[in-house]
Scaffold this motif. Structure first.
Motif, short mmCIF file in Angstrom:
data_model
loop_
_atom_site.label_atom_id
_atom_site.label_comp_id
_atom_site.label_asym_id
_atom_site.label_seq_id
_atom_site.Cartn_x
_atom_site.Cartn_y
_atom_site.Cartn_z
N ARG A 1 0.85 -1.17 0.00
CA ARG A 1 0.00 0.00 0.00
C ARG A 1 0.89 1.22 0.00
NH1 ARG A 1 -3.92 2.97 4.38
NH2 ARG A 1 -3.28 4.89 3.41
N LEU A 2 0.45 2.23 -0.72
CA LEU A 2 1.23 3.45 -0.75
C LEU A 2 1.01 4.23 0.55
CD1 LEU A 2 3.08 4.77 -2.81
CD2 LEU A 2 1.14 6.10 -3.60
N PHE A 3 2.08 4.84 1.06
CA PHE A 3 1.97 5.79 2.17
C PHE A 3 2.68 7.06 1.75
CE2 PHE A 3 1.96 1.67 4.44
CZ PHE A 3 0.75 1.79 5.10
N THR A 4 2.26 8.17 2.31
CA THR A 4 2.97 9.40 1.94
C THR A 4 4.41 9.34 2.43
OG1 THR A 4 2.41 10.65 3.93
CG2 THR A 4 0.84 10.77 2.10
N SER A 5 4.63 8.61 3.51
CA SER A 5 5.99 8.56 4.04
C SER A 5 6.92 7.72 3.18
CB SER A 5 5.99 8.04 5.48
OG SER A 5 5.13 6.94 5.62
N ARG A 6 6.39 7.03 2.17
CA ARG A 6 7.28 6.32 1.25
C ARG A 6 7.92 7.29 0.26
NH1 ARG A 6 6.41 0.67 1.60
NH2 ARG A 6 4.27 0.04 2.06
N ALA A 7 7.38 8.49 0.15
CA ALA A 7 7.90 9.46 -0.83
C ALA A 7 8.97 10.32 -0.19
CB ALA A 7 6.76 10.33 -1.33
N GLU A 8 10.14 10.36 -0.82
CA GLU A 8 11.22 11.19 -0.29
C GLU A 8 10.91 12.67 -0.51
OE1 GLU A 8 11.49 8.88 -2.51
OE2 GLU A 8 12.78 7.30 -1.72
N HIS A 9 10.08 12.95 -1.51
CA HIS A 9 9.82 14.36 -1.85
C HIS A 9 8.36 14.71 -1.55
CE1 HIS A 9 13.70 14.21 -3.84
NE2 HIS A 9 13.31 13.08 -4.38
N ARG A 10 7.94 14.36 -0.35
CA ARG A 10 6.54 14.50 0.00
C ARG A 10 6.03 15.92 -0.15
NH1 ARG A 10 4.67 11.84 5.49
NH2 ARG A 10 5.93 13.41 6.50
N LEU A 11 6.87 16.89 0.19
CA LEU A 11 6.39 18.27 0.15
C LEU A 11 6.14 18.75 -1.27
CD1 LEU A 11 8.61 19.89 2.94
CD2 LEU A 11 6.41 18.74 3.14
N MET A 12 6.75 18.03 -2.23
CA MET A 12 6.54 18.41 -3.64
C MET A 12 5.35 17.69 -4.25
SD MET A 12 10.51 18.32 -4.84
CE MET A 12 10.25 18.53 -6.58
N LEU A 13 4.98 16.55 -3.68
CA LEU A 13 3.93 15.73 -4.29
C LEU A 13 2.59 16.00 -3.60
CD1 LEU A 13 5.85 12.33 -4.62
CD2 LEU A 13 5.79 14.26 -6.20
N ARG A 14 1.94 17.08 -4.00
CA ARG A 14 0.72 17.47 -3.31
C ARG A 14 -0.50 17.36 -4.23
NH1 ARG A 14 4.08 21.80 -2.93
NH2 ARG A 14 2.53 23.02 -4.06
#
Lengths: 619, 455
Positions: A426-439
């Motif tokens: 399952r995807l989690f936002t914490s899997r993304a290193e660039h979370r602040l960019m992926l909105r």
């Protein structure tokens, strides 16, 4: 022999993945056929009656920006809308909607029936046809052969599905729906390594047998946030959900009956998702917790069925009944569909490429649950990418691969391919290193350029959005220029600087903006975009710089005909992989499953040396 | 690949004993070495591939650190194909680290693991087969490499670092769980986490101090030799140096400018200072020199207070004792080879509790006992510190600290959680350079272990 010939794209399975695949490939001009076991269950929501959530809502936005259908359909059939994490920053806010299940699947069918270039056909695929290590079509149970250029397999839990209720089990892809067993064998015969995963779904209750007064209602948002950039109509909340809790007595019943659980008696071998634990898992793993929360969610407007979110189980029906009897408000609740666990086959995704094409067999693509994921949104994301990439392949174009910094879709596929799967992913936002960019507020900006490039959305629609984004950028530039004098700090700072202060929001700076015309009619989400871009700017700039550096390195060409055997220091395994994939650039090499940073570095140095020697020779 | 910068690293295995080599490579190798090394013969007849003896000096403090051998390899006839200088000295981690630090202060950059090999490879000096060490280049950023060659004491460090990692992961996963599962209403205990972050900042700052402490060790704890004139201070000084190198002269002026030399006491450098004899004088120069001597004694970490066994206790002895009685000291009764007249018990009585030893500096008798005393009294105390950071560890921890401080600042100023987390994740990623990459799976595993989430 009777059959259908010369399709461009053949899609097996009409779940959330398959539907996105066929829609987008048809849109890209491909003659497409969608084959489903049952025309009446196209886009059936097998589990919860909801779309979105953290990271998942992000995915839906991205799918939408690439011309996908999940977002518009969820908006159309949604009956309660909530934007999650509203008390938190914009990067971790995401929409979620309760949807009318029946409406959703009927809308999808209606929608697909109108799509040009698309044929829909009911049948069970039992075999993938192969010619010279390339997929060329499929064979149906009744012997019909369907041939085409590319095949996408997206069978979901139907791939050798086995349902467990207590110690009883029967083959099924969903309750009382026959599974696809032969297809699984066919894939195995083609050399794919299959594994077994497990998931489950809670019981559905009769609405009229619940004592609603004891449950705490959960309302939708006053101003619902749509999934789709294209949704213009005002969304309405039609229903409420309700929150309840289990208790000690219930836990005791569960503990007493664990011997009847296929999970704890060892009957189920597939690995289940930790983020979606059954009630028996929760009770066993967290013995000190006195109660567990659950939600009562209507499955739609025209049904009495209530989904019990939080009490998924594979215990026998009589134990399920016993559990409900001991929960206040559900004492007399009637089960209309029992909860069950389901095991199914999957293909470890390290056997596919980032384009979702399998490594071993050209023109064969896997998408959705077959790759070890779970969730409608994860499936849909893969479906649309597979649809685009089959089309590009047929057009002899480069595959469309999103990077981890560009989209959650990129994170999802990269995780699958690079790391493989050992539990339903399952995807989690914490899997993304660039979370602040992926909105959610910038998904259009991130992805619509690709829709333009590949013709996924009408040009004029995209241009309207890009125009709008340009306007927002202009406002940000203005905020950088406009200065105000801060009394308490005795200094002059720009409005942008001022807005970076955590306690300041856009409303606070309105009075300082000289030309109010510029900010007239800004939508709430556009204000969020402006705020996010400014408040996160430090991080965004830093990350963009790092990405640029990496891209430069990745764009380095691997010389034509380079003999990888000559690159000493590489393991045999890596050399074999390089020979097989024939990467053109270091970036492509980095995408090879199992590629290590060390090997990549050695390759980079080797290439550098060769070029240096060539340069010296030229001089 | 033309590298403009000059790199430096310790290129022999970490540990004590034998010869340790610090290697410098790059265009400025020679100019850097000229700042930190003084060859006995001078620089004029510098020839490549010849060994030069001399002293490593600290250009800021103008002190000699250590005897060393230097070899210069002119480009391209060197390991890397660039100008290379190799400094060989006693393989003591503190000394090697100190030399490294001096090199960096003088303009070199700390080499990445394997970078010399990489340069050698890029300059065509070795083929790829030889360069398999490049694998180490990438692999060496892990805990294993950091720990394998390290002494047992390093175990303390890794435990500390693991504890920091655990706290970080606990905070991050708690916040992430609350973000990812908003319907579960998981409260984030920011009051506690705020304290934790603050604690981490303090812990890491303290750990970084051990580097400063280690640096102090490298610069040598200082030991002043003092006593009245002619008690044999300079002789003892020379004896402890184990060679007749210090300037021994009858003229008081010589010792006015005090002599400082570094010796190794149990592998820890000790800066030994021969001070002027403390004696009342009306001579302006003498007064000045006495003043200076007193200052040095004040600054030094301890003193060796010398008495002449062959003379009776005098008023002067008492005066000196009075001046230095508050210092850490070892009482040294010298000239045990001569007929004994000194009433040692009187001195021991006044300086109650201070260790004492009888020696003959001239005959080098009982010097071992003195060294043991110095070791026990000054060194072993220092060694109680569980670990000393090396330069790489220090730099990594400084990075971690920077992230944590920013995160804490954001926390205090009411920034949003996802921004605070961004800093904490930065800290975690930096820490990964010591522990091996900390993957997001560790966070996710921690979430599922500690929170009953999902429905």
């Amino acid at each position: 022999m009777m059959g259908f010939r010369d399709f461009d794209v053949i899609v097996v399975g009409a779940g959330h993945s398959g539907c996105e695949s066929v829609h987008i490939s048809s849109k890209m001009g491909m003659r497409t056929i969608l084959i489903t076991l049952n025309l009446d269950t196209i886009a059936q929501m097998s589990c919860n009656p909801a779309i979105g959530g953290l990271a998942k809502g992000h995915l839906v936005r991205e799918i939408d920006a690439l011309g996908g259908i999940m977002g518009t359909l969820a908006d159309e059939t949604g009956i309660q809308f909530r934007l999650l994490n509203q008390s938190r920053g914009y990067a971790v806010q995401a929409p979620r909607a309760q949807c009318d299940k029946v409406k959703y699947r009927i809308s999808m069918k209606n929608f697909l029936e109108k799509v040009e270039n698309l044929k829909i056909y009911q049948g069970e695929v039992v075999d993938v046809l192969i010619h010279r290590k390339k997929a060329v079509g499929v064979r149906l149970r009744e012997g019909i052969e369907i041939t085409g250029n590319c095949v996408i397999i997206s069978p979901g839990t139907f791939l050798n599905g086995l349902i467990h209720i207590g110690l009883n089990s029967y083959p099924a892809g969903r309750a009382n729906e026959p599974p696809s067993i032969q297809l699984s064998r066919s894939l195995e015969n083609l050399g794919f390594k299959l594994g077994r995963l497990k998931t489950g779904t809670p019981m559905r209750l009769n609405k009229r047998t619940i004592n609603w007064d004891v449950f705490e209602p959960q309302e939708g948002d006053e101003n619902p946030t749509p999934f789709s950039f294209r949704t213009e109509k005002k969304l309405r909340n039609e229903i409420k959900c309700y929150i309840g809790y289990t208790n000690k007595k219930v836990h005791e019943i569960i503990r007493k009956n664990l011997d009847k659980s296929p999970l704890y008696s060892g009957k189920i071998i597939g690995i289940g998702p930790r983020y979606c634990p059954s009630i028996e898992d929760k009770v066993v793993k967290f013995p000190h917790k006195e109660r567990h929360q659950f939600f009562l969610e209507p499955e739609g407007l025209d049904t009495n069925e209530i989904y019990v979110n939080g009490i998924s189980s594979s215990l026998p029906v009589e134990v399920q009944t016993e559990i409900l009897k001991n929960i206040e408000g559900l004492e007399n609740a009637e089960i209309v569909r029992p909860a069950y666990g389901i095991e199914y086959d999957f293909v470890n995704p390290q056997q596919i490429k980032h384009s979702l094409e399998t490594i071993e067999i050209e023109n064969l693509f896997f998408a959705g649950q077959i790759n070890g994921t779970s969730g409608y949104e994860e499936a849909a994301a893969q479906g649309i990418m597979a649809g685009i990439n089959t089309s590009l392949k047929i057009m002899k174009k480069e595959p469309f691969i999103l990077r981890r910094d560009e989209a959650y879709m990129g994170v999802l596929l990269d995780d699958l391919i690079r790391r493989g799967v050992d539990e339903p992913y399952r995807l989690f936002t914490s899997r993304a290193e660039h979370r602040l960019m992926l909105r959610i507020d910038n998904a259009d900006e991130r992805l619509m350029k690709y829709s333009l490039k590949y013709g996924l959305i009408e040009k004029d629609v995209i241009e309207k959005f890009l125009e709008r984004k340009k306007k927002l950028k202009k406002i940000i530039d203005m905020l950088k220029k406009e200065k105000i004098y801060l009394e308490e700090k005795k200094e002059k700072i720009s409005l942008e600087q001022y807005l970076k202060n955590p306690s300041i929001n856009f409303k606070c700076i309105l009075k300082y903006i000289p030309d109010k015309n510029e900010i007239m009619n800004l939508k709430e989400e556009e204000i969020k975009y402006i705020e996010a871009e400014i408040k996160y700017s430090g991080y965004i700039e830093k990350e963009k710089k790092e990405i640029k550096k990496l891209l430069k390195e990745y764009s380095k060409k691997i010389p034509d005909g380079l003999n990888f055997d000559n690159v000493s220091g590489l393991s045999k395994e890596i050399v074999e992989k390089l020979k097989k994939f024939k990467p053109l650039t270091l970036g492509e090499a980095s995408n090879i499953p199992g590629m290590t940073p060390a090997a990549l570095k050695i390759l980079a140095i080797y290439i550098h040396l060769i070029q240096q020697k060539a340069n010296e020779a030229n001089n | 690949m033309k590298n403009n910068d000059t790199i430096i690293a310790i290129s022999t295995p970490y540990g004590r004993g034998g010869i340790g080599i610090v290697r410098v490579s790059g265009n400025s190798s020679l100019s850097i070495i000229k700042k930190i090394f003084i060859p006995v013969k001078g620089w004029d007849d510098l020839k490549p591939r010849e060994i030069f003896t001399g002293f490593i000096i600290d250009p800021e403090k103008h002190i000699k650190i250590h005897k060393a051998l230097v070899t210069y390899f002119k480009a391209p006839r060197s390991y890397t194909g660039e100008d290379v200088v190799e400094i060989s000295c006693f393989s003591s981690p503190p000394i090697l680290n100190y030399v490294l630090l001096l090199g960096i202060k003088s303009g070199a950059r700390l080499a990445e693991p394997g970078e010399f090999t990489q340069r050698a490879f890029l300059n065509g000096k070795i083929d790829l087969l030889q360069a398999e060490a490049i694998n180490d280049l990438i692999m060496s950023n892990t805990l294993k490499q950091a720990l394998v060659s390290f002494t047992q004491s390093e175990g303390f460090l890794s435990k500390k670092i693991e504890a920091i990692k655990k706290k970080l992961i606990d905070i991050i996963s708690s916040v992430e769980a609350s973000i990812e599962f908003p319907d579960e209403n998981l409260e984030i205990n920011w009051d506690l986490y705020g304290l934790w972050i603050k604690q981490l900042i303090e812990d890491i700052s303290k750990m970084l101090e051990t580097f400063e402490y280690g640096k102090l060790l490298k610069e040598g704890f200082s030991l002043s030799i003092t006593g009245k004139p002619n008690v044999g201070k300079s002789t003892l000084f020379n004896s402890l140096l184990k060679e007749e190198r210090a300037i021994v002269t009858q003229f008081p002026g010589t010792t006015r400018d005090y002599i400082r030399e570094t010796i190794l006491i149990n592998d820890i450098p000790c800066s030994l200072i021969d001070t002027a004899g403390i004696e009342k004088s009306n001579n302006a120069i003498d007064i000045e020199s006495i003043k200076k001597g007193e200052e040095i004694i004040k600054k030094s970490d301890g003193i060796l207070l010398i008495f002449d066994l062959s003379k009776r206790v005098s008023k002067k002895d008492y005066e000196i004792i009075d001046k230095v009685k508050n210092k850490n000291m070892i009482i040294v009764f010298n000239k045990m080879d001569l007929p004994r007249k000194l009433e040692t018990e009187k001195i021991i009585k006044i300086l109650d509790g201070r260790p004492s030893v009888e020696i003959s500096a001239k005959l080098r008798a009982n010097l071992n006992q003195l060294e043991n005393l110095i070791n026990n009294f000054f060194v072993s105390e220092i060694k109680e510190s569980e670990f000393i950071l090396n330069l790489r560890q220090k730099q990594v921890l400084e990075e971690v600290l920077k992230f944590l401080e920013k995160g804490f600042d954001f926390f205090e100023n009411g920034y949003r959680e996802e921004i605070i987390i961004e800093e904490l994740k930065g800290a975690m990623n930096s820490l990964g350079k010591l522990t091996g990459e900390i993957k997001v799976e560790e966070i996710i595993n921690n979430i599922f272990q500690n929170f009953c989430v999902g429905k």
